[in-house]
Design an enzyme around this catalytic site. Structure first.
Site, PDB file in Angstrom:
ATOM      1  N   HIS A 272      25.354  44.447  18.816  1.00 29.36           N
ATOM      2  CA  HIS A 272      24.030  44.167  18.355  1.00 29.36           C
ATOM      3  C   HIS A 272      23.269  43.529  19.459  1.00 29.36           C
ATOM      4  O   HIS A 272      23.618  42.702  20.424  1.00 29.36           O
ATOM      5  CB  HIS A 272      24.204  42.990  17.256  1.00 29.36           C
ATOM      6  CG  HIS A 272      24.953  43.215  16.104  1.00 29.36           C
ATOM      7  ND1 HIS A 272      24.442  43.791  15.018  1.00 29.36           N
ATOM      8  CD2 HIS A 272      26.263  43.555  15.844  1.00 29.36           C
ATOM      9  CE1 HIS A 272      25.171  43.887  13.808  1.00 29.36           C
ATOM     10  NE2 HIS A 272      26.521  44.014  14.492  1.00 29.36           N
TER      11      HIS A 272
ATOM     12  N   HIS B 237      29.876  49.015  18.295  1.00 30.42           N
ATOM     13  CA  HIS B 237      28.448  48.779  18.538  1.00 30.42           C
ATOM     14  C   HIS B 237      28.363  47.400  18.883  1.00 30.42           C
ATOM     15  O   HIS B 237      29.275  46.551  18.499  1.00 30.42           O
ATOM     16  CB  HIS B 237      27.580  48.845  17.006  1.00 30.42           C
ATOM     17  CG  HIS B 237      28.058  47.964  16.059  1.00 30.42           C
ATOM     18  ND1 HIS B 237      29.243  48.242  15.142  1.00 30.42           N
ATOM     19  CD2 HIS B 237      27.722  46.853  15.735  1.00 30.42           C
ATOM     20  CE1 HIS B 237      29.300  47.280  14.249  1.00 30.42           C
ATOM     21  NE2 HIS B 237      28.416  46.355  14.498  1.00 30.42           N
TER      22      HIS B 237
ATOM     23  N   TYR C  40      35.411  49.140  13.012  1.00 31.82           N
ATOM     24  CA  TYR C  40      35.984  48.530  11.888  1.00 31.82           C
ATOM     25  C   TYR C  40      35.579  48.982  10.413  1.00 31.82           C
ATOM     26  O   TYR C  40      34.519  49.473  10.421  1.00 31.82           O
ATOM     27  CB  TYR C  40      35.786  46.952  12.138  1.00 31.82           C
ATOM     28  CG  TYR C  40      34.383  46.585  12.095  1.00 31.82           C
ATOM     29  CD1 TYR C  40      33.636  46.291  11.033  1.00 31.82           C
ATOM     30  CD2 TYR C  40      33.601  46.329  13.331  1.00 31.82           C
ATOM     31  CE1 TYR C  40      32.407  45.880  10.939  1.00 31.82           C
ATOM     32  CE2 TYR C  40      32.286  46.106  13.426  1.00 31.82           C
ATOM     33  CZ  TYR C  40      31.774  45.873  12.166  1.00 31.82           C
ATOM     34  OH  TYR C  40      30.525  45.368  12.073  1.00 31.82           O
TER      35      TYR C  40
ATOM     36  N   ARG D  89      32.532  51.289  10.598  1.00 34.71           N
ATOM     37  CA  ARG D  89      31.206  51.086  11.510  1.00 34.71           C
ATOM     38  C   ARG D  89      31.595  51.755  12.968  1.00 34.71           C
ATOM     39  O   ARG D  89      32.510  51.521  13.275  1.00 34.71           O
ATOM     40  CB  ARG D  89      31.011  49.761  11.793  1.00 34.71           C
ATOM     41  CG  ARG D  89      30.212  48.904  10.688  1.00 34.71           C
ATOM     42  CD  ARG D  89      28.808  49.212  10.140  1.00 34.71           C
ATOM     43  NE  ARG D  89      27.891  50.017  11.174  1.00 34.71           N
ATOM     44  CZ  ARG D  89      27.148  49.337  11.866  1.00 34.71           C
ATOM     45  NH1 ARG D  89      26.950  48.371  11.830  1.00 34.71           N
ATOM     46  NH2 ARG D  89      26.350  50.501  12.489  1.00 34.71           N
TER      47      ARG D  89
ATOM     48  N   TYR E 217      35.411  40.231  14.529  1.00 34.39           N
ATOM     49  CA  TYR E 217      34.576  38.973  15.120  1.00 34.39           C
ATOM     50  C   TYR E 217      35.054  37.772  14.924  1.00 34.39           C
ATOM     51  O   TYR E 217      35.879  37.390  14.064  1.00 34.39           O
ATOM     52  CB  TYR E 217      33.368  39.297  14.164  1.00 34.39           C
ATOM     53  CG  TYR E 217      32.337  40.417  14.115  1.00 34.39           C
ATOM     54  CD1 TYR E 217      31.524  40.482  15.069  1.00 34.39           C
ATOM     55  CD2 TYR E 217      32.235  41.549  13.177  1.00 34.39           C
ATOM     56  CE1 TYR E 217      30.389  41.396  15.217  1.00 34.39           C
ATOM     57  CE2 TYR E 217      31.477  42.690  13.488  1.00 34.39           C
ATOM     58  CZ  TYR E 217      30.483  42.530  14.400  1.00 34.39           C
ATOM     59  OH  TYR E 217      29.587  43.788  14.483  1.00 34.39           O
TER      60      TYR E 217
END
Lengths: 242, 206
Positions: A162, A160, A147, A157, A108
């Protein structure tokens, strides 16, 4: 303010409960007392209005909205599209849809993220748009990478994105995540397991949509979102039916 | 088998995670991308009424402030009117009533500036005391938490507020009261949200 119809009760057994021990952070962040049930008032039936003056048309193109001139982010180019509907199957027009995600390497662009995968200089990782009259939205972006995260020692995870969706009222507010068809990490994820019903989990998995893909450019995934439905009758007035 | 009622189910909620700022407040995540972030100015410059500051923390079950929380606020103007999609002149020009507030990454403290809302209509002809609706998301919160902030100095209106009176244990009503203080003529209300324990804030299923 007479034309604000009330919302159906939220199905709390379909939604994840606040406390789910497999997702460790929820243990200290979940209320322990029962929620107080509140019939809708004008405070819940209204909400802010967002318009095209608030956002830029480029905001929905994550391939371009942070890239340096003439460059592109690294990764699999995808179109993510769908409709925002309510429980009555009515489209929700003018809904604010905001997304955020990791880059293709699973990192991120956030000053608190320290994962060892590199930052992509051409990828911001957020986008936003408003649904059209039929509740339709689309984004262009890069498929995010999986990640690791600190929950159990070896938790990962699934890929995905959000989603934050603002419909017509404060009562409809929803934050969720979209997963991708075929990802083997979906069944292993403690955050996804906070949802008790496998049919509910299926609602979060976007299928590959080859019809909407662009040949020699981008694959496409379709992700429909359902917000709470409302009665067709007037606020505090059931005379017209249900 | 009877016929299917044919309703859809609501999409399940998932946590906003620790990086909610990237999506909803990217400036705080460390980069500028949007022309304008939403929810930065709640009341706007033209709003009438008392200018106030509201500040607090969201405290977890270990007593620690949450450092990655995002709160959305929703309120009426000083006359008790919400933004009306069918009548743009209902509230002052520039008044949105909507705020996005994030906590400081080091201290967990948050604050926002607004105007004090007026009373709003309740159900069945009752009157709701001035309040701010709040929606709270963060890592570890599986579905957003709804609560309301009331003002402790609105003693009479609070005593007859239909929502506060729904809360059966009377001692829990106090968890929704923001505490007023004044310094240098500036009014500040303190409102801590407590997620667990004896002083757990009242949360609503709305």
């Amino acid at each position: 303010m007479d034309n604000f119809a009330e919302y159906y009760q939220r199905d709390r057994e379909w939604q994840p409960s606040a406390l789910s021990s497999g997702y460790k952070t929820s243990v200290a962040r979940s209320p322990q007392y029962a929620l107080i049930s509140l019939e809708n008032t004008v405070s819940e039936l209204t909400g802010p209005r967002f318009g095209h003056a608030d956002i830029d048309p480029l905001d929905k193109d994550l391939i371009q909205n942070f890239a340096n001139s003439g460059e592109s982010p690294i990764g699999e180019r995808i179109i993510l599209h769908g409709r925002v509907l309510d429980e009555n199957r009515r489209p929700v027009p003018n809904a604010l849809v905001e997304i955020w995600q990791a880059n293709a390497g699973g990192r991120y662009r956030h000053k608190k993220d320290t994962y060892l995968a590199p930052i992509d200089p051409n990828f911001g990782g957020c986008g936003r748009t408003l649904t059209d009259e039929q509740g339709y939205y689309f984004f262009r972006t890069i498929k995010p990478g999986a990640y690791p995260w600190r929950n159990w020692v070896n938790n990962w995870r699934p890929a995905h994105i959000h989603f934050s969706v603002f419909g017509e009222a404060f009562a409809q507010r929803l934050v969720t995540q979209c997963y991708f068809e075929g990802d083997p990490l979906i069944d292993k994820c403690p955050i996804i397991k906070t949802i008790p019903d496998s049919k509910a989990i299926d609602m979060l998995v976007a299928p590959l949509d080859l019809n909407a893909s662009v040949p020699l450019d981008s694959l496409a995934y379709k992700f429909d979102i359902v917000l709470r439905g409302r009665r067709s009758t007037l606020f505090e007035n059931r005379l017209e039916g249900n | 088998m009877a016929q299917d009622l044919d309703y859809l189910k609501e999409t399940p909620s998932q946590t906003a995670g620790p990086y909610v700022h990237i999506g909803l407040a990217p400036g705080a995540a460390g980069f500028d991308i949007y022309r304008r972030e939403l929810g930065a100015d709640i009341a706007g410059p033209n709003a009438r009424g008392e200018r106030i500051r509201i500040e607090g923390s969201v405290i977890d079950g270990s007593g620690s402030p949450i450092k990655d929380v995002l709160i959305e606020t929703w309120q009426a103007n000083s006359k008790g009117l919400y933004v009306d999609p069918n009548d743009s002149s209902a509230v002052e020009d520039g008044f949105s009533g909507f705020g996005r507030v994030i906590s400081d990454f080091e201290t967990g403290k948050w604050a926002f500036e607004t105007i004090k809302p007026g009373s709003t209509p309740g159900r069945n002809g009752k009157v709701q005391a001035p309040h701010v609706s709040m929606w709270i998301v963060a890592r570890g919160i599986n579905i957003g938490l709804n609560t309301r902030l009331y003002f402790e100095d609105e003693t009479d209106l609070n005593a007859t507020d239909p929502v506060l009176n729904l809360i059966e244990p009377e001692n829990r009503r106090a968890t929704l009261l923001a505490k007023r203080s004044e310094t240098k003529g500036k009014t500040t209300y303190r409102f801590d949200v407590v997620l667990q324990g004896l002083n757990e804030t009242v949360f609503f299923d709305i």
